[in-house]
Write a protein that holds these residues in place. Structure first.
Motif, short mmCIF file in Angstrom:
data_model
loop_
_atom_site.label_atom_id
_atom_site.label_comp_id
_atom_site.label_asym_id
_atom_site.label_seq_id
_atom_site.Cartn_x
_atom_site.Cartn_y
_atom_site.Cartn_z
N VAL A 42 -6.60 3.87 -4.20
CA VAL A 42 -6.87 2.64 -3.46
C VAL A 42 -6.36 1.48 -4.28
O VAL A 42 -6.50 1.46 -5.51
CB VAL A 42 -8.39 2.46 -3.20
CG1 VAL A 42 -8.66 1.12 -2.52
CG2 VAL A 42 -8.94 3.60 -2.38
N ARG A 43 -5.72 0.52 -3.64
CA ARG A 43 -5.38 -0.73 -4.32
C ARG A 43 -5.94 -1.90 -3.51
O ARG A 43 -5.92 -1.87 -2.28
CB ARG A 43 -3.86 -0.90 -4.47
CG ARG A 43 -3.25 0.13 -5.37
CD ARG A 43 -1.83 -0.21 -5.75
NE ARG A 43 -1.18 0.96 -6.30
CZ ARG A 43 0.08 0.99 -6.72
NH1 ARG A 43 0.83 -0.12 -6.63
NH2 ARG A 43 0.62 2.09 -7.22
N ILE A 44 -6.44 -2.87 -4.23
CA ILE A 44 -6.92 -4.10 -3.60
C ILE A 44 -6.08 -5.24 -4.14
O ILE A 44 -6.00 -5.41 -5.36
CB ILE A 44 -8.40 -4.33 -3.91
CG1 ILE A 44 -9.21 -3.08 -3.58
CG2 ILE A 44 -8.93 -5.55 -3.16
CD1 ILE A 44 -10.67 -3.16 -3.97
N VAL A 45 -5.41 -5.96 -3.26
CA VAL A 45 -4.58 -7.09 -3.70
C VAL A 45 -5.01 -8.33 -2.93
O VAL A 45 -5.71 -8.25 -1.92
CB VAL A 45 -3.07 -6.82 -3.48
CG1 VAL A 45 -2.61 -5.62 -4.30
CG2 VAL A 45 -2.75 -6.63 -2.01
N SER A 46 -4.56 -9.48 -3.41
CA SER A 46 -4.94 -10.73 -2.76
C SER A 46 -4.02 -11.02 -1.57
O SER A 46 -3.06 -10.30 -1.32
CB SER A 46 -4.91 -11.87 -3.78
OG SER A 46 -3.58 -12.12 -4.16
N ASP A 47 -4.34 -12.05 -0.84
CA ASP A 47 -3.57 -12.45 0.34
C ASP A 47 -2.27 -13.09 -0.12
O ASP A 47 -2.04 -14.29 0.09
CB ASP A 47 -4.37 -13.46 1.19
CG ASP A 47 -5.73 -12.92 1.62
OD1 ASP A 47 -5.91 -11.69 1.64
OD2 ASP A 47 -6.61 -13.73 1.92
N ALA A 51 2.63 -9.57 -3.46
CA ALA A 51 1.70 -8.55 -3.94
C ALA A 51 1.51 -7.45 -2.89
O ALA A 51 1.45 -6.26 -3.21
CB ALA A 51 0.35 -9.19 -4.29
N ILE A 52 1.43 -7.85 -1.63
CA ILE A 52 1.25 -6.86 -0.55
C ILE A 52 2.49 -5.97 -0.44
O ILE A 52 2.39 -4.75 -0.35
CB ILE A 52 0.96 -7.57 0.80
CG1 ILE A 52 -0.32 -8.41 0.71
CG2 ILE A 52 0.86 -6.54 1.93
CD1 ILE A 52 -0.53 -9.33 1.92
N VAL A 53 3.67 -6.60 -0.46
CA VAL A 53 4.92 -5.84 -0.33
C VAL A 53 5.05 -4.83 -1.48
O VAL A 53 5.34 -3.64 -1.26
CB VAL A 53 6.14 -6.79 -0.31
CG1 VAL A 53 7.44 -6.00 -0.38
CG2 VAL A 53 6.11 -7.67 0.94
N ALA A 54 4.79 -5.29 -2.71
CA ALA A 54 4.96 -4.41 -3.87
C ALA A 54 3.97 -3.24 -3.82
O ALA A 54 4.33 -2.08 -4.05
CB ALA A 54 4.78 -5.21 -5.16
N ALA A 55 2.72 -3.54 -3.50
CA ALA A 55 1.70 -2.48 -3.47
C ALA A 55 2.01 -1.47 -2.37
O ALA A 55 1.93 -0.25 -2.56
CB ALA A 55 0.31 -3.08 -3.28
N LEU A 56 2.40 -1.98 -1.21
CA LEU A 56 2.68 -1.10 -0.08
C LEU A 56 3.87 -0.19 -0.37
O LEU A 56 3.83 1.02 -0.10
CB LEU A 56 2.94 -1.93 1.18
CG LEU A 56 3.01 -1.13 2.47
CD1 LEU A 56 1.71 -0.39 2.70
CD2 LEU A 56 3.31 -2.04 3.65
N ILE A 79 -1.27 -12.61 6.84
CA ILE A 79 0.17 -12.45 6.58
C ILE A 79 0.58 -10.98 6.45
O ILE A 79 1.69 -10.68 6.03
CB ILE A 79 0.55 -13.19 5.28
CG1 ILE A 79 -0.24 -12.65 4.08
CG2 ILE A 79 0.30 -14.70 5.43
CD1 ILE A 79 0.18 -13.26 2.75
N THR A 80 -0.31 -10.08 6.85
CA THR A 80 -0.03 -8.66 6.64
C THR A 80 1.16 -8.17 7.46
O THR A 80 2.01 -7.43 6.95
CB THR A 80 -1.28 -7.81 6.93
OG1 THR A 80 -2.32 -8.22 6.04
CG2 THR A 80 -1.00 -6.33 6.69
N ALA A 81 1.23 -8.55 8.74
CA ALA A 81 2.33 -8.04 9.59
C ALA A 81 3.69 -8.43 9.00
O ALA A 81 4.61 -7.60 8.94
CB ALA A 81 2.20 -8.57 11.02
N ASP A 82 3.80 -9.67 8.54
CA ASP A 82 5.07 -10.10 7.94
C ASP A 82 5.36 -9.34 6.65
O ASP A 82 6.51 -8.98 6.37
CB ASP A 82 5.03 -11.61 7.68
CG ASP A 82 5.12 -12.39 8.99
OD1 ASP A 82 4.09 -12.53 9.67
OD2 ASP A 82 6.24 -12.82 9.34
N ALA A 83 4.31 -9.11 5.85
CA ALA A 83 4.53 -8.40 4.58
C ALA A 83 4.93 -6.94 4.83
O ALA A 83 5.80 -6.40 4.14
CB ALA A 83 3.26 -8.47 3.72
#
Lengths: 239, 239
Positions: A42-47, A51-56, A79-83
């Motif tokens: 599991v990873r938890i990252v900020s908005d 950070a979202i792109v790299a973790a995903l 901003i998840t859909a864009d990331a």
């Protein structure tokens, strides 16, 4: 054959700040275990977009399936859909089928389908929608990534929509045996026993209660007979 | 100057299986926020040597400080000290100062300092010990990594030992304003307001209660006057 693996990416400033205690991870972990899918990381990252792109991109290459939670609502911090689109290097835009779902819903409830709400119809190219029976705005699946809402009721409904579409392995069975002795007393014999059962996972989870130390010995595996045999041996060892 | 950053690595099969709901992450998140340190990322991995090494090496290069929890007890599944040593490419062995702490403790309690308990004195080369007032077996600090126990009482005591040694930034202040309207109604004006305050973090956390939608607008920042001003504007906007 080993069970399929999964990872979860929680997009959540509110968890990292300590404001909210996680509920979605705990829910998903239990559901996956029941389905015979191993939650491996599991990873938890900020908005934060990068950070979202790299973790995903880290997680989706490493594990069979990735679940994300959070950041797909109508506000500026969603901003998840864009990331996700950026991670897969595809475009993202308001899509007709998602817009139609929202339009029908807001027509019924008498709310306006304004620009903010239309953000929830932004779906990366090539994704399929995940049903949201709670509040309509859909999640989506792109490749091996399932993108779901952060609100617990909606997250849970989306997990229920997605799980039956995944191939699980044999459900993981477990037993838990409470030993009222410190881990230091049981570690030696327990380690020897664990080496006799390398098809099982044997974990020791220490606790402290009323000033006394003890441990719960949790044994996990897919073969009920082996599990029961090992559990009986643990109980006999420390009776 | 931006606040220092931290990450947490939870070593925990019991959380990934859904057996236990995380408590340590939630505790640390709150403590760091109070101390003016930004918790930027959390990873949870299983009790697996390679997974721990990879996650630790990822995190310690990316963030100022890393906290780990779990896997430093006496049983066969306690492999954190060895994994941390491997991540730093240093040796690990029973160390005299850690052994002396354990020997004194077990002499007093009348338990034997057996091989299993001695595992808790295995400390990577170059580390300094972290005091454990609850159950004596120490944690340790190596480079920018603080290695702590998973049992919540012990974890919390170790956090209390380590935190005063870290340089924090200005404490992060926050306000929370409950808006009893759906996010779709507030997203537009809220996004405009957020763009006026790019020194603050403005998050919208939707909820659903009794079939009604609402959102908590959480504003975070270090300047009390700016925070109060933005909070008043949010309240006025959706009054």
């Amino acid at each position: 054959m080993p069970n399929p693996t999964a990872a979860m990416l929680v997009i959540g400033d509110e968890i990292l700040s300590g404001r909210t205690r996680d509920a979605n991870m705990h829910h998903l972990a239990g559901q996956l275990t029941e389905a015979g899918i191993t939650l491996a990381e599991v990873r938890i990252v900020s908005d934060d977009h990068d950070a979202i792109v790299a973790a995903l991109n880290g997680l989706r290459g490493m594990w069979d399936t990735v679940f994300t939670s959070g950041g797909i609502g109508p506000t500026h911090d969603d901003i998840t859909a864009d990331a996700v689109a950026a991670a897969f290097a595809v475009t993202v835009d308001v899509r007709d089928d998602a817009r139609a779902l929202l339009a029908a819903h807001y027509a019924k409830t008498g709310s306006e389908l304004n620009d903010a709400r239309l953000r929830m119809a932004r779906i990366p190219e090539g994704a399929t929608l995940i049903d949201n029976p709670v509040s309509v705005a859909p999640g989506f699946t792109l490749g091996n990534v399932h993108v779901m809402a952060g609100v617990p009721q909606v997250f849970q409904a989306m997990v229920a929509s997605v799980l039956p579409t995944l191939m699980g392995g044999a459900p993981l069975l477990s037993t838990s045996t409470r030993i009222d002795r410190g881990e230091g007393d049981i570690a030696g014999p327990l380690g020897k026993l664990a080496s006799d059962y390398d098809d099982l996972s044997i974990g020791s989870y220490p606790f402290q209660k009323d000033g006394k130390f003890g441990a719960n010995i949790v044994i996990r595996g897919q073969d009920r007979a082996r599990l029961d045999e090992a559990t009986a041996r643990v109980a006999a060892l420390f009776a």
